[in-house]
Design a protein around this motif. Structure first.
Motif, PDB file in Angstrom:
ATOM      1  N   ARG A  49       0.825  -1.207   0.000  1.00 36.03           N
ATOM      2  CA  ARG A  49       0.000   0.000   0.000  1.00 36.03           C
ATOM      3  C   ARG A  49       0.861   1.260   0.000  1.00 36.03           C
ATOM      4  O   ARG A  49       0.435   2.309  -0.484  1.00 36.03           O
ATOM      5  N   CYS A  50       2.081   1.161   0.517  1.00 34.99           N
ATOM      6  CA  CYS A  50       3.000   2.294   0.452  1.00 34.99           C
ATOM      7  C   CYS A  50       3.626   2.425  -0.935  1.00 34.99           C
ATOM      8  O   CYS A  50       3.962   3.538  -1.362  1.00 34.99           O
ATOM      9  N   ASN A  58       6.078   7.510   6.315  1.00 37.03           N
ATOM     10  CA  ASN A  58       6.578   8.572   7.185  1.00 37.03           C
ATOM     11  C   ASN A  58       7.979   9.019   6.784  1.00 37.03           C
ATOM     12  O   ASN A  58       8.340  10.187   6.978  1.00 37.03           O
ATOM     13  N   ARG A  59       8.737   8.089   6.240  1.00 40.84           N
ATOM     14  CA  ARG A  59      10.107   8.418   5.848  1.00 40.84           C
ATOM     15  C   ARG A  59      10.557   7.437   4.777  1.00 40.84           C
ATOM     16  O   ARG A  59      10.108   6.300   4.733  1.00 40.84           O
ATOM     17  N   GLU A  70       9.588  11.130  -2.305  1.00 37.93           N
ATOM     18  CA  GLU A  70      10.412  11.105  -1.107  1.00 37.93           C
ATOM     19  C   GLU A  70       9.610  11.623   0.073  1.00 37.93           C
ATOM     20  O   GLU A  70       8.801  12.550  -0.064  1.00 37.93           O
ATOM     21  N   PHE A  71       9.853  11.036   1.246  1.00 35.02           N
ATOM     22  CA  PHE A  71       9.094  11.366   2.445  1.00 35.02           C
ATOM     23  C   PHE A  71      10.037  11.526   3.622  1.00 35.02           C
ATOM     24  O   PHE A  71      11.094  10.914   3.677  1.00 35.02           O
ATOM     25  N   LEU A  78       2.961  16.614   0.550  1.00 36.12           N
ATOM     26  CA  LEU A  78       2.312  15.455  -0.034  1.00 36.12           C
ATOM     27  C   LEU A  78       2.017  15.724  -1.509  1.00 36.12           C
ATOM     28  O   LEU A  78       1.765  16.858  -1.896  1.00 36.12           O
ATOM     29  N   PRO A  79       2.041  14.692  -2.327  1.00 33.79           N
ATOM     30  CA  PRO A  79       1.772  14.911  -3.752  1.00 33.79           C
ATOM     31  C   PRO A  79       0.343  15.380  -3.968  1.00 33.79           C
ATOM     32  O   PRO A  79      -0.585  14.973  -3.261  1.00 33.79           O
ATOM     33  N   GLY A  80       0.145  16.253  -4.958  1.00 30.66           N
ATOM     34  CA  GLY A  80      -1.187  16.699  -5.315  1.00 30.66           C
ATOM     35  C   GLY A  80      -1.952  15.598  -6.015  1.00 30.66           C
ATOM     36  O   GLY A  80      -1.388  14.553  -6.376  1.00 30.66           O
TER      37      GLY A  80
END
Length: 268
Positions: A49-50, A58-59, A70-71, A78-80
């Motif tokens: 799901r990630c 989270n990272r 990248e996180f 967050l991406p649009g």
């Protein structure tokens, strides 16, 4: 890098105080099938799901094809919606519980993505959907609604629906675990065909013998980490990690026996 369809680096995901993914690093070669096995609660489904951002890490870093996300600290944007849709368009996802639209026929379910998301003309989308239903052995069920299909048939419609968006990668999240045993084989046969055709796939599965037969690489996950990864013969027949050994101990008699009727399904 050109041969790697998926690259994941130092991926972390928490739900409140529960740290589910603990620094996952994974590379998936173009055209390969990677099977992820392990006990329930080890983070396998969360990892899938990630990968297509149904859950936001989270990272860490996730790259699918040419698109990189990248996180973490300093990368909190967050991406649009448009960026997210473009990223997800590369990854077809097939879920454990089908997630078909109950008010649409099999044909309508497969057409929906191309028409609504890809803005494909309905006639072209219908032709594509019919060809994909034929591919998964359901050409005669195009006008059937999900409630009139068996679990195996519904799962094959879900696979056709994922393929309709022409993804670079298909993610399978324990797609046989909700099926009656006699229906498992028809779904695994479709996945086997996709593997033979060179589709890049990540398969979370409890079907140990099937993973041995189909996957190019098998990873064993435990407690939010990939603790062992390699060729199926190495990981499943001669694992080096004690946690992998303990998990597989009771299934060694099933390895390679899928075609003889023993499914080799792991618990959990």
């Amino acid at each position: 890098m050109a041969d790697r369809m998926i690259e994941i680096a130092d991926l972390h995901k928490s739900f409140g105080a529960l740290h589910v993914l603990k620094g996952i690093t994974l590379e998936v070669e173009r055209g390969s099938a990677v099977a992820l096995i392990g006990p329930s609660g080890s983070g396998k489904s969360t990892l899938l799901r990630c990968i297509n951002l149904l859950e936001t890490p989270n990272r860490g870093r996730v790259r699918v094809g040419e698109r990189l996300m990248e996180f973490g600290a300093g990368k909190t944007r967050l991406p649009g919606d448009r960026e997210l849709a473009a990223f997800r368009a590369q990854t077809g996802m097939v879920f454990q519980h089908f997630n078909l639209f109950p008010h649409m026929t099999a044909l309508g379910n497969v057409m929906e993505g191309p028409v609504t998301v890809a803005r494909m003309a309905r006639r072209e989308a219908e032709s594509l959907a019919r060809s994909l239903l034929d591919k998964v052995g359901l050409a005669g069920k195009a006008d059937a609604y999900p409630q009139h299909l068996s679990g195996g048939q519904r799962q094959r419609v879900a696979i056709a629906r994922a393929l309709a968006m022409n993804p670079a990668v298909v993610l399978f999240d324990e797609v046989t675990s909700a099926l009656d045993p006699e229906l498992v084989g028809e779904v695994l046969a479709v996945i086997r065909q996709l593997a033979e055709e060179g589709m890049t796939m990540v398969i979370v599965t409890h079907e140990i013998a099937f993973a041995h037969e189909v996957a190019d690489v098998v990873g064993f996950m435990s407690d939010g980490q990939i603790v062992e990864m390699g060729a199926p013969a190495k990981v499943l027949e001669n694992p080096g990690n004690p946690r992998t050994q303990a998990f597989l101990e009771r299934f060694h008699s099933f390895i390679g026996s899928y075609g003889q009727g023993a499914g080799g399904r792991a618990p959990g």
